[in-house]
Design a protein around this motif. Structure first.
Motif, PDB file in Angstrom:
ATOM      1  N   SER B  43       0.806  -1.224   0.000  1.00 18.63           N
ATOM      2  CA  SER B  43       0.000   0.000   0.000  1.00 18.63           C
ATOM      3  C   SER B  43       0.838   1.273   0.000  1.00 18.63           C
ATOM      4  CB  SER B  43      -0.880   0.045   1.263  1.00 18.63           C
ATOM      5  OG  SER B  43      -1.587  -1.159   1.426  1.00 18.63           O
ATOM      6  N   CYS B  44       2.060   1.235   0.550  1.00 21.19           N
ATOM      7  CA  CYS B  44       2.731   2.507   0.875  1.00 21.19           C
ATOM      8  C   CYS B  44       3.735   2.965  -0.162  1.00 21.19           C
ATOM      9  CB  CYS B  44       3.393   2.426   2.249  1.00 21.19           C
ATOM     10  SG  CYS B  44       4.996   1.578   2.249  1.00 21.19           S
ATOM     11  N   CYS B 111       9.948   7.628   3.112  1.00 24.28           N
ATOM     12  CA  CYS B 111       9.186   7.356   1.888  1.00 24.28           C
ATOM     13  C   CYS B 111       9.919   7.856   0.657  1.00 24.28           C
ATOM     14  CB  CYS B 111       7.805   8.026   1.959  1.00 24.28           C
ATOM     15  SG  CYS B 111       7.847   9.820   1.683  1.00 24.28           S
ATOM     16  N   THR B 112      10.964   8.670   0.872  1.00 27.08           N
ATOM     17  CA  THR B 112      11.566   9.444  -0.206  1.00 27.08           C
ATOM     18  C   THR B 112      12.101   8.609  -1.372  1.00 27.08           C
ATOM     19  OG1 THR B 112      12.082  11.147   1.423  1.00 27.08           O
ATOM     20  CG2 THR B 112      13.236  11.267  -0.690  1.00 27.08           C
ATOM     21  N   VAL B 116      10.531   9.222  -4.967  1.00 28.47           N
ATOM     22  CA  VAL B 116      11.336   9.735  -6.087  1.00 28.47           C
ATOM     23  C   VAL B 116      11.261   8.774  -7.273  1.00 28.47           C
ATOM     24  CG1 VAL B 116      13.712  10.186  -6.839  1.00 28.47           C
ATOM     25  CG2 VAL B 116      12.894  11.128  -4.666  1.00 28.47           C
ATOM     26  N   GLU B 131      -1.456  19.163 -11.996  1.00 27.69           N
ATOM     27  CA  GLU B 131      -1.367  18.907 -10.553  1.00 27.69           C
ATOM     28  C   GLU B 131      -2.184  17.657 -10.195  1.00 27.69           C
ATOM     29  OE1 GLU B 131      -3.008  21.909  -7.907  1.00 27.69           O
ATOM     30  OE2 GLU B 131      -3.099  20.408  -6.318  1.00 27.69           O
ATOM     31  N   ARG B 135      -0.924  14.182  -8.428  1.00 30.54           N
ATOM     32  CA  ARG B 135      -1.497  13.656  -7.177  1.00 30.54           C
ATOM     33  C   ARG B 135      -2.040  12.243  -7.383  1.00 30.54           C
ATOM     34  NH1 ARG B 135      -1.857  17.158  -3.063  1.00 30.54           N
ATOM     35  NH2 ARG B 135      -1.386  19.341  -3.520  1.00 30.54           N
ATOM     36  N   GLU B 136      -2.745  12.042  -8.459  1.00 26.24           N
ATOM     37  CA  GLU B 136      -3.298  10.705  -8.689  1.00 26.24           C
ATOM     38  C   GLU B 136      -2.202   9.708  -9.060  1.00 26.24           C
ATOM     39  OE1 GLU B 136      -6.575  11.338 -11.364  1.00 26.24           O
ATOM     40  OE2 GLU B 136      -7.834  12.159  -9.748  1.00 26.24           O
ATOM     41  N   LEU B 138       0.737   9.615  -7.883  1.00 23.55           N
ATOM     42  CA  LEU B 138       1.509   9.241  -6.696  1.00 23.55           C
ATOM     43  C   LEU B 138       0.631   8.655  -5.597  1.00 23.55           C
ATOM     44  CD1 LEU B 138       3.981  12.266  -6.438  1.00 23.55           C
ATOM     45  CD2 LEU B 138       4.409   9.997  -7.400  1.00 23.55           C
ATOM     46  N   GLU B 139      -0.588   8.313  -5.942  1.00 27.30           N
ATOM     47  CA  GLU B 139      -1.538   7.835  -4.945  1.00 27.30           C
ATOM     48  C   GLU B 139      -1.065   6.577  -4.222  1.00 27.30           C
ATOM     49  OE1 GLU B 139      -5.393   7.296  -6.626  1.00 27.30           O
ATOM     50  OE2 GLU B 139      -6.404   7.459  -4.693  1.00 27.30           O
ATOM     51  N   LEU B 142       2.739   6.587   0.067  1.00 23.86           N
ATOM     52  CA  LEU B 142       2.317   7.347   1.240  1.00 23.86           C
ATOM     53  C   LEU B 142       3.480   8.070   1.885  1.00 23.86           C
ATOM     54  CD1 LEU B 142      -0.110   4.757   2.899  1.00 23.86           C
ATOM     55  CD2 LEU B 142      -0.673   6.660   1.352  1.00 23.86           C
ATOM     56  N   CYS B 143       3.185   9.269   2.387  1.00 27.25           N
ATOM     57  CA  CYS B 143       4.144  10.064   3.139  1.00 27.25           C
ATOM     58  C   CYS B 143       3.399  10.589   4.352  1.00 27.25           C
ATOM     59  CB  CYS B 143       4.660  11.230   2.298  1.00 27.25           C
ATOM     60  SG  CYS B 143       5.557  12.473   3.262  1.00 27.25           S
ATOM     61  N   TYR B 148       2.298  16.141   1.436  1.00 23.28           N
ATOM     62  CA  TYR B 148       2.425  16.026  -0.026  1.00 23.28           C
ATOM     63  C   TYR B 148       2.605  17.366  -0.744  1.00 23.28           C
ATOM     64  CZ  TYR B 148       0.661  11.398   1.123  1.00 23.28           C
ATOM     65  OH  TYR B 148       0.478  10.169   1.700  1.00 23.28           O
ATOM     66  N   HIS B 149       2.385  18.474  -0.036  1.00 28.38           N
ATOM     67  CA  HIS B 149       2.442  19.795  -0.671  1.00 28.38           C
ATOM     68  C   HIS B 149       3.742  19.969  -1.466  1.00 28.38           C
ATOM     69  CE1 HIS B 149       1.322  24.220  -0.543  1.00 28.38           C
ATOM     70  NE2 HIS B 149       2.592  24.287  -0.888  1.00 28.38           N
ATOM     71  N   VAL B 152       4.423  17.349  -4.401  1.00 26.43           N
ATOM     72  CA  VAL B 152       3.735  17.679  -5.659  1.00 26.43           C
ATOM     73  C   VAL B 152       4.417  18.882  -6.324  1.00 26.43           C
ATOM     74  CG1 VAL B 152       1.541  18.377  -6.681  1.00 26.43           C
ATOM     75  CG2 VAL B 152       1.568  16.715  -4.802  1.00 26.43           C
TER      76      VAL B 152
END
Lengths: 790, 163
Positions: B43-44, B111-112, B116, B131, B135-136, B138-139, B142-143, B148-149, B152
Motif C-alpha cells: 500500500s505505501c 518514503c523518499t 522519487v 497537478e 497527485r493521482e 503518486l496515490e 504514502l508520506c 504532499y504539498h 507535488v
C-alpha cells in the motif's frame, strides 16, 4: 535556487537531504551485524485471554530456530528487574498493574506478546511463530471506553474497577459554579476523539549488539528518545546504566509513537545480553497495530456558559480517556497535557477540568502528534462554533468577542487554568487568515450554492488554536507528578581548525536539527553554517539529553545551543582580549570577529581562536585550554504558539463525499529559525489533523479485535486526497526563552481537525446537522443529509 | 534458486530462497538498503524501484520473477541521469532528487526513495502532468511528514509547472 548556508531566518536547504535522497543513510533495519538473531513475536490473537499452555516444540524443531521463550520462562529467567515503566503516575492512587514485556498468565490486548522466537533469518522467525501453539481461556473483553465505564466486565480481572484514576483541575470551584448559574447561553456538547494509529512511515525496529567480554550493550532503536530509553532500560532490566549505549540512527518519523519504552526494546537488550549474540526485530505494518501505541481515544464533554452577547463566563470539561490495556511511558499524562487548553485562546473567567482514565482490552494509548492538545483544541473550537450559532453571530465574531486581551498584544497572561501564556496577539492573526482565505467571497459563494442547490455544498470552518509546547519547565512537570525534568542539554566546541561541533541532546527524526542548529550557530558565532557539524542521537556522543517530543526541540534544545554558543564566545573574548592586551569590556564582537571598540582594523575571528585555545601556549593566567562549553537549559515557562486555520470543504450531495478543497493556515510560532522547515512541519501536521477529521479511525469490534490494522484499511491519506495549502505567519516572540521561539511540530495537527470538522458541519447546516463524529465518512455525511443520526 | 539480474548497471547473481521478495533480495542480499519497506500490503510504495524502466513496488514480486530484468534503485538513479546527460545541480543528481531537495519535499526521508522513483516513472509516462495527474499518479506512495504539498510542487517543478 535556495541558500545552502545561512543563519537564523534563512530558508536554508537541509543538510540532511543528500544522504536521504540517495539511499546512503541507515535506518535500523538497514544495519546488520554478524551472527544476529531475528526475534519473531508470538502475539495474542484475542483481546483478553488467560494463557493455559504454550507448546513450543514444533517451532523449536524448525530450521534456523535458535530458541523459543514463553513469558513464564522469561519471568523465571529473571531477565528484568521491573515491569515496563510508566513515568507519569498522575495521581497518588493511580492503578498501574504490571506490564511485563511478555505476558505471563494473561494477555490483555490483541498483539500482546506471549512468546518469542529467535531464529537465523527474518523468514525463519516468521515461520516459527506460526508453529507455536497457544491454548487460551478466553475472557470477556472490554472493547471501548463506554464498556469500561458502564459494564461489569474488567480489563484486568484482578482489579475491581476499570477506572485507573480521576484527575481534576478546578482552580476556583465557587466561581465555576457561579458562572454556570442560569447563563444566557449554555453550550453542552459531547465529542468523540477516535483512536488513531500514528503510522510513522518507518516501522519500529531494534538491534541489540552485545559486547560479551566488556558487558556492554549497544541498542539501535527507531526511537525519538534514546536518552530516556537508556535510563528506563537500566531501571527496567537492572543492567548497569553506564554499560548501555543507545543509538537512534536515521529515524523515519515518530509523531509520538516512537517515544515509548517497548517490550521489544527490553527483549532485544536482555536476550542479547543473555545469549551473547546480537538480537533484532522489525515490526510489520499490520503487527504495529498491536506492537506500537496508538493515539487519542477520548470521550469529551464540554460546557460553555456565556452572557447574551456571547461573552464566555465559564468553561468546564470532562474526559473519559482510554488508556488501553496498560499504562505505558506517559499514557495517563496525555489528557493532562490538554487539560490546560480547554479555554483555548479565550478570556475565560472560570474554568474546571476533570478526567477519568479507563483500562480497556485494546492496544495501549500514549502520545500522538499533539498529545492531548489536538483533543482540547477540537472540543473548545467546536463548542465555540456552537455558541456562535446560539448567539446568532458568525464564527469569526464570537472569537473576536472572547479573545484574551481583546485580541490585542499581551505578554505573560495568567489564564483561569493557572498557566501563564507567554505572549499572544490573536486578532491580527485572524484578520490575516480571513484575508488570505477571501472569507467574504467564500461566504457569498456558499450562499449562492445553497440557493441554487448546486449539488456540491461548500463548508467553511475555522479554528483559532493555542497550544502548549516547549516541554517543559522541570518544576512544572514535577508539579504534575511527571517522572523526569524538562531541561535540554547542549555542548558547543570550537575545534582546533576553527570548525564547530555541536552536541545536541534533542534527537531528530525528520525535523532537520542538523540544519537548524547550524543556523543558530552561524548567527550567534558569526561562522558559516557549513563549518558546523551537529552530533546527536547516540548516548555515547551525546550523553545528556531529554530528546524530542512536545514541540520542544527548538524552544528548549535550540535555546540551549544558543546559550552554549554564547558561553564559548565569552571565553573566546577573554583570549582575544589577552592577545590584544586590552580589557574584555573594551572588546566588541561583530560577525564572528573581536576587535577593540573604535579600532575595528585590528581584529581576530573567533575561528582563529580555536587553535590558540587548543595549543594553550598563551592563554590568560588560570584559563583552561580548549573552547568548549555546555549548557543545560531549563525553561522558565512553556511556549504558547497560536494560529488561525481555515478549512474549505465541498460536500457531494449525492454521495456524501467530502473533499478538502482549500486550506489556509496563519500560524505564529514566534521567531523562525528556518521558515522552509516550519512550513513543512505545518503542511504535514495539517494533513495529519485533517486525516483524523475525514479518514482515519482504528476500529475494534465488540470483542476487541482490530478490524483495520493494515494500510489496506487504515486510511492514511495520499497526495490525491489533499490540496495545496496556503500558509502564512504572524510573529509574536515568546517571552519564555531568549531566542523568542515557540514551536511548530504539532501546531498543524492541533489546528486542523477542528477547522475541517467545523467546515463539514457548516456545509451540512442547511440539513439541520449540528454535529458529527469524526471521521466524516461519506456514509456518515450521507446519512446526516437524509436526516439520520450522525 | 539461482537468479540473475542487472541492478544499477551491474550484473548480480545470487542463490535465493524461491519465496524471497525482491525488496528483501535487494536490501539484504545485494545490500542496497536505500529501498525501504513501510508496510506489508503493497500500500505505501516505500519499496518502489524501476524494473525495465517502469516503477514497481518491489514487495509485490519475488526476486526470481525479476530474472533477467534491469533494475534501478535509488542508489543508481543519479548514475542513470548522468549516463543520459540529464543530471543537474551541484550534486549532479537526477533532476527529481535535485527538485526534492530544492522544494523541501522530504522530512524524515523514509518514503523518499520510493516517492522519487515513482515520480520519475510517472514523468516517463506523462511528461507534462497537471497537478491532479501528479497527485493521482503518486496515490500509491504514502508520506506522513510533508502533507504532499512540497512533493507535488517538486514533481511539477521538474516540468516547469511549479506554482
Amino acid at each position: 535556487m535556495k541558500e545552502t548556508s545561512g543563519g537564523i531566518g534563512t530558508a536554508m536547504l537541509r543538510k540532511e537531504d543528500p544522504k536521504l535522497l540517495t539511499g546512503e543513510n541507515k535506518f535500523v533495519d538497514d544495519i546488520h551485524v554478524n551472527g544476529e538473531l531475528w526475534m519473531g513475536m508470538v502475539r495474542c490473537t484475542s483481546a483478553h485471554a488467560k494463557i493455559v499452555s504454550i507448546d513450543t516444540s514444533g517451532a523449536e524443531a524448525m530450521p534456523g530456530v535458535h530458541s523459543v521463550y514463553t513469558g513464564k520462562q522469561l519471568a523465571d529467567m529473571e531477565l528484568w528487574a521491573a515491569p515496563l515503566p510508566c513515568a507519569w503516575p498522575v495521581t497518588e492512587d493511580m492503578l498501574n498493574p504490571p506490564h511485563w514485556p511478555v505476558a505471563v498468565d494473561t494477555a490483555r490486548h490483541v498483539g500482546e506478546i506471549v512468546a518469542v522466537v529467535l531464529a537465523d533469518s527474518r523468514y525463519q522467525a516468521a515461520d516459527a511463530v506460526e508453529h507455536v501453539v497457544v491454548e487460551y481461556d478466553y475472557q470477556k473483553a472490554v472493547a471501548s471506553i463506554a464498556a469500561a465505564r458502564d459494564s461489569d466486565d474488567k480489563a484486568h480481572l484482578e482489579l475491581d474497577t476499570n477506572k485507573a484514576f480521576h484527575w481534576e483541575l478546578i482552580p476556583d470551584p465557587d466561581a465555576l459554579a457561579a458562572a454556570f448559574e442560569n447563563p444566557a447561553h449554555h453550550v453542552i456538547a459531547d465529542f468523540t476523539q477516535q483512536r488513531l494509529i500514528p503510522a510513522a512511515m518507518e516501522p519500529r525496529g531494534v538491534l541489540a549488539v552485545p559486547s560479551p567480554m566488556g558487558g556492554e550493550i549497544t541498542l539501535y532503536s527507531a526511537t525519538q528518545v534514546p536518552h530516556i530509553l537508556k535510563v528506563m532500560i537500566a531501571a527496567t532490566t537492572g543492567l548497569p546504566e553506564q554499560k548501555l549505549r543507545i543509538i537512534a540512527p536515521s529515524v523515519g518519523g515518530g509523531f509520538g509513537a516512537k517515544l515509548n519504552v517497548n517490550p521489544d526494546e527490553i527483549l532485544a537488550v536482555t536476550l542479547a545480553n543473555r545469549l551473547g549474540r546480537a538480537v533484532r526485530w522489525t515490526e510489520t505494518r499490520t503487527e504495529a497495530a498491536g506492537s506500537t501505541h496508538q493515539g487519542r481515544g477520548q470521550l469529551q464533554h464540554i460546557e460553555i456558559a456565556a452572557d447574551e452577547n456571547g461573552k464566555i463566563q465559564g468553561v468546564r470539561a470532562h474526559l473519559d480517556a482510554d488508556m488501553g490495556a496498560y499504562m505505558m511511558l506517559i499514557t495517563p499524562g496525555v489528557p493532562l497535557l490538554g487539560s490546560f487548553l480547554y479555554t483555548g485562546v479565550y478570556d475565560v473567567p472560570a474554568f474546571g477540568f476533570s478526567c477519568d482514565g479507563y483500562f480497556t482490552n485494546l492496544t495501549p494509548t500514549d502520545a500522538y502528534r499533539g498529545a492531548g492538545r489536538p483533543e482540547a483544541s477540537y472540543a473548545i473550537e467546536r463548542a465555540i462554533d456552537i455558541l456562535a450559532g446560539k448567539v446568532g453571530i458568525g464564527p469569526d465574531e464570537i472569537r473576536r468577542r472572547n479573545y484574551i486581551n481583546g485580541g490585542e498584544l499581551f505578554e505573560d497572561h495568567e489564564a483561569a487554568s493557572t498557566l501563564i501564556f507567554d505572549s499572544g496577539h490573536y486578532a491580527p492573526n485572524l484578520d490575516k487568515a480571513l484575508e488570505i482565505a477571501k472569507y467574504e467571497e467564500l461566504k457569498a459563494e456558499q450562499a449562492r450554492r445553497r440557493e441554487s442547490g448546486a449539488g456540491k455544498q461548500l463548508g467553511i470552518g475555522m479554528c483559532t488554536y493555542v497550544e502548549i509546547c516547549g516541554l517543559a519547565p522541570s518544576r512544572a512537570l514535577g508539579g504534575l507528578n511527571y517522572g523526569a525534568g524538562g531541561w535540554e542539554h547542549a555542548t558547543v566546541r570550537m575545534l582546533p581548525t576553527g570548525k564547530v561541533e555541536v552536541v545536541s541532546g534533542s534527537t531528530p527524526h525528520g525535523q532537520g536539527h542538523e540544519t537548524a542548529w547550524s543556523q543558530i550557530i552561524a548567527t550567534k558565532m558569526g561562522v558559516s553554517s557549513d563549518d558546523v557539524t551537529v552530533l546527536h542521537s547516540d548516548t555515547a556522543l551525546s550523553p545528556l539529553g531529554l530528546d524530542t517530543y512536545g514541540s520542544r526541540s527548538l524552544a528548549v534544545g535550540g535555546v540551549a545551543i544558543s546559550m552554549a554558543a554564547e558561553k564559548v564566545i565569552e571565553k573566546a573574548k577573554l583570549i582575544a582580549a589577552h592577545q590584544f592586551e586590552a580589557s574584555p569590556d573594551d572588546l566588541e564582537f561583530v560577525d564572528g570577529s573581536f576587535s577593540v571598540k573604535g579600532t575595528p582594523a585590528k581584529s581576530v575571528h573567533i575561528q582563529e581562536l580555536g587553535f590558540a585555545a587548543f595549543t594553550a601556549h598563551d592563554l590568560p593566567d588560570g584559563m583552561e585550554p580548549n573552547l568548549q562549553e555546555q549548557v543545560s537549559f531549563d525553561p522558565p515557562n512553556f511556549a504558547f504558539p497560536f494560529g488561525t486555520h481555515v478549512a474549505v470543504v465541498e460536500i457531494d450531495e449525492v454521495t456524501g463525499g467530502v473533499e478538502l478543497i482549500d486550506y489556509i493556515a496563519v500560524d505564529d510560532c514566534g521567531v523562525q529559525v528556518n521558515p522552509m522547515i516550519v512550513e513543512g512541519q505545518l503542511h504535514g501536521g495539517i494533513v495529519q489533523g485533517a486525516a483524523q477529521a475525514l479518514w482515519e479511525i482504528a476500529i475494534y469490534d465488540d470483542d476487541g479485535n482490530p478490524t483495520n490494522p493494515s494500510f489496506m484499511d487504515y486510511l492514511v491519506p495520499s497526495a490525491a486526497e489533499v490540496p495545496f495549502m496556503k500558509t502564512d505567519y504572524t510573529v509574536t516572540p515568546s517571552t519564555s526563552n531568549p531566542l523568542g521561539v515557540k514551536g511548530a511540530g504539532e501546531a498543524g495537527t492541533i489546528g486542523s481537525a477542528a477547522a475541517v470538522m467545523n467546515a463539514v458541519v457548516d456545509a451540512l447546516s442547511p440539513y439541520g446537522v449540528e454535529d458529527m463524529d469524526m471521521p466524516a465518512t461519506p456514509r456518515r455525511v450521507w446519512k446526516a443529509m437524509q436526516g439520520g443520526a450522525s | 534458486m539461482e537468479v540473475s539480474m542487472t541492478v544499477n548497471g551491474s550484473a548480480r547473481s545470487a542463490d535465493v530462497e524461491p519465496r524471497t521478495l525482491l525488496v528483501h533480495h535487494l536490501r539484504e542480499e545485494l545490500e542496497l538498503t536505500g529501498t525501504n519497506v513501510g508496510c506489508d500490503t503493497s500500500s505505501c510504495g516505500a519499496c518502489t524501484v524501476h524494473i525495465d524502466g517502469r516503477s514497481v513496488k518491489s514487495c509485490t514480486m519475488l526476486a526470481v520473477q525479476a530474472e533477467g530484468a534491469a533494475i534501478t534503485t535509488i542508489e543508481g538513479l543519479a548514475d542513470t541521469a548522468r549516463a543520459n546527460g540529464s543530471s543537474t545541480g551541484e550534486m549532479d543528481w537526477h533532476p527529481m532528487q535535485e527538485a526534492f531537495q530544492q522544494c523541501h519535499a522530504l522530512q524524515c526521508g523514509y518514503c523518499t526513495p520510493g516517492m522519487v522513483m515513482a515520480a520519475t516513472s510517472l514523468l516517463g509516462e506523462k511528461p507534462n502532468p497537471t497537478e491532479t495527474e501528479v497527485r493521482e499518479g503518486l496515490e500509491g506512495n504514502l508520506c506522513r511528514c510533508t502533507g504532499y504539498h512540497n512533493i507535488v510542487k517538486a514533481v511539477l517543478s521538474t516540468t516547469g509547472g511549479a506554482s
